[in-house]
Design an enzyme around this catalytic site. Structure first.
Site, PDB file in Angstrom:
ATOM      1  CG  HIS A 154      -2.278   0.657   1.118  1.00  0.00           C
ATOM      2  ND1 HIS A 154      -2.042   2.278   1.097  1.00  0.00           N
ATOM      3  CD2 HIS A 154      -3.525   0.596   0.954  1.00  0.00           C
ATOM      4  CE1 HIS A 154      -3.117   2.886   0.897  1.00  0.00           C
ATOM      5  NE2 HIS A 154      -4.092   1.758   1.025  1.00  0.00           N
ATOM      6  CB  SER A 172      -7.843   6.503   4.004  1.00  0.00           C
ATOM      7  OG  SER A 172      -8.819   6.387   2.805  1.00  0.00           O
ATOM      8  NE  ARG A 218      -5.142   0.532  -2.276  1.00  0.00           N
ATOM      9  CZ  ARG A 218      -5.968   0.021  -1.386  1.00  0.00           C
ATOM     10  NH1 ARG A 218      -5.708  -1.213  -0.845  1.00  0.00           N
ATOM     11  NH2 ARG A 218      -7.019   0.811  -0.728  1.00  0.00           N
ATOM     12  CG  HIS A 289      -2.932  -2.434   3.038  1.00  0.00           C
ATOM     13  ND1 HIS A 289      -3.442  -2.553   4.244  1.00  0.00           N
ATOM     14  CD2 HIS A 289      -3.907  -2.631   2.266  1.00  0.00           C
ATOM     15  CE1 HIS A 289      -4.542  -1.988   4.403  1.00  0.00           C
ATOM     16  NE2 HIS A 289      -4.958  -2.212   2.977  1.00  0.00           N
ATOM     17  CD  GLU A 313      -6.040  -9.831   3.877  1.00  0.00           C
ATOM     18  OE1 GLU A 313      -4.680  -9.595   3.830  1.00  0.00           O
ATOM     19  OE2 GLU A 313      -6.766  -9.245   4.873  1.00  0.00           O
ATOM     20  NE  ARG A 323      -7.241  -5.208  -1.205  1.00  0.00           N
ATOM     21  CZ  ARG A 323      -7.754  -4.125  -0.607  1.00  0.00           C
ATOM     22  NH1 ARG A 323      -8.680  -3.513  -0.860  1.00  0.00           N
ATOM     23  NH2 ARG A 323      -7.083  -3.493   0.350  1.00  0.00           N
ATOM     24  CG  LEU A 329     -13.834  -2.483   3.335  1.00  0.00           C
ATOM     25  CD1 LEU A 329     -13.852  -1.046   3.632  1.00  0.00           C
ATOM     26  CD2 LEU A 329     -13.661  -3.158   4.594  1.00  0.00           C
TER      27      LEU A 329
END
Length: 368
Positions: A154, A172, A218, A289, A313, A323, A329
């Site tokens: 991340h 975030s 990312r 992450h 996960e 991802r 989520l």
């Protein structure tokens, strides 16, 4: 992935019914925002703490069932073994982390929802107790593992401060909506960020990827930050960081608007680093992450061991090698609320399950 997209709207309805306070527009409709890897606003959110609010909603619904006597919790347990009887998963053996006692629990099937293996890295954003021992023990019992190399780094984590740290803190990805990522153009520039003039700053994501700007995927943002540090243009005391700057967003929108969007994140950053991100740029750096790899599952989320279902996960499905933000989520909620209840029920109804109890030799052997 197609099924995940199908049920995604139901996830939002489910969470709203549980009281999750999703952000809304002036007219009352759900608001959305951009996330990395897409050029459209595609993500529903709850300020800068969407994951936390979804957890609170799920926990509240769970504790309601606990209070009704429908669910019994066994907290502070570590899984030690998967008990397989006649080729089917029929229970687990755990250690009580308070008393040290070894316990076993039997059932018609086993659901594993224990997260990923990000803590194979020395530092990650995962809690230290999320150590993938449950997944590993199921793998040792014969559950296939898929795509273990698919690990997400991340890009927006608070950098390492010293050798005393046990984990890293995630900031975030939503911050990249308004924050601009940059490093000094000159190598080894140790001036405070506010003393570096605009013409001596390299907004490298905007320069290299003008279409996406700071909202690149990312893996791209993480890789480019690593390149800048390797070039000797890293910032901060360690040199292992880049700046995430909100100066222009505050000028454009005002401090109040930025505080409404990210106030809780800014407060958390200031508590950890002692720096006010309203006045000086944040320092960020990539960190381990999320893991897209995990135990192999079929369309019913069942592993290669019949009766062992793997959710979220802990399994390998849905995300491929990289991802996108918020998809974890979505997957966890979809698996738990809209897929497993049906596939698990179908397995129990269509499978011949012998009656067993804890006196069975497999349970006794598991505890030894």
């Amino acid at each position: 992935v197609y099924r995940l997209a199908q049920v995604s709207n139901h996830i939002i309805d489910q969470c709203v019914a549980q009281g999750v306070p999703f952000a809304r527009e002036y007219g009352g409709l759900l608001a959305n925002r951009s996330f990395g890897g897409a050029q459209v606003s595609r993500t529903f959110y709850a300020r800068g703490q969407t994951g936390q609010q979804l957890l609170l909603g799920a926990y509240s619904a769970l504790m309601r069932q606990v209070a009704r006597g429908q669910v019994k919790l066994f907290p502070r347990r570590e899984m030690l073994d998967l008990v397989v009887i006649n080729g089917k998963a029929r229970g687990i053996t755990v250690r009580n982390l308070i008393t040290g006692e070894i316990e076993s629990h039997e059932g018609d099937a086993v659901i594993l929802a224990t997260g990923g293996y990000g803590n194979v890295f020395y530092l990650s954003t995962n809690a230290k107790n999320s150590n993938a021992t449950a997944v590993w023990r199921c793998h040792k019992k014969g559950a296939f593992f898929a795509n273990p190399c698919f690990t997400q780094i991340h890009p927006t984590c608070i950098p390492v401060s010293g050798e005393y740290q046990s984990k890293l803190t995630l900031m975030s990805e939503s911050l990249r909506n308004d924050g601009r990522v940059w490093v000094p153009k000159k190598k080894g520039d140790t001036r405070p960020p506010n003393e570096i003039p605009e013409e001596e700053r390299d907004y490298y994501l905007e320069r290299i990827y003008p279409s996406f700007g700071n909202l690149v995927p990312r893996d791209v943002a993480s890789r480019q930050a690593k390149f800048r540090v390797d070039e000797g243009r890293g910032v901060g005391p360690t040199g292992h960081a880049v700046y995430l700057d909100f100066r222009d967003a505050i000028k454009r929108l005002g401090k109040k608007a930025i505080a409404e969007k990210y106030g809780n994140l800014f407060q958390m950053y200031e508590k950890i680093t002692g720096e006010n991100p309203y006045e000086v740029p944040m320092r960020i750096y990539p960190a381990s992450h999320y893991t897209m790899g995990g135990l192999w599952v079929d369309y019913n989320l069942q592993s290669t061991i019949p009766g062992l279902f793997v959710l979220g996960e802990a399994n390998f499905s849905d995300h491929g090698a990289n991802r996108l933000g918020a998809s974890a989520l979505m997957q966890g909620l979809a698996d738990g609320y809209f897929i497993a209840p049906y596939t698990l029920g179908n397995y129990i109804a269509s499978t011949d399950l012998d009656k067993i109890d804890l006196s069975h030799s497999e349970f006794q052997g598991s505890q030894e």
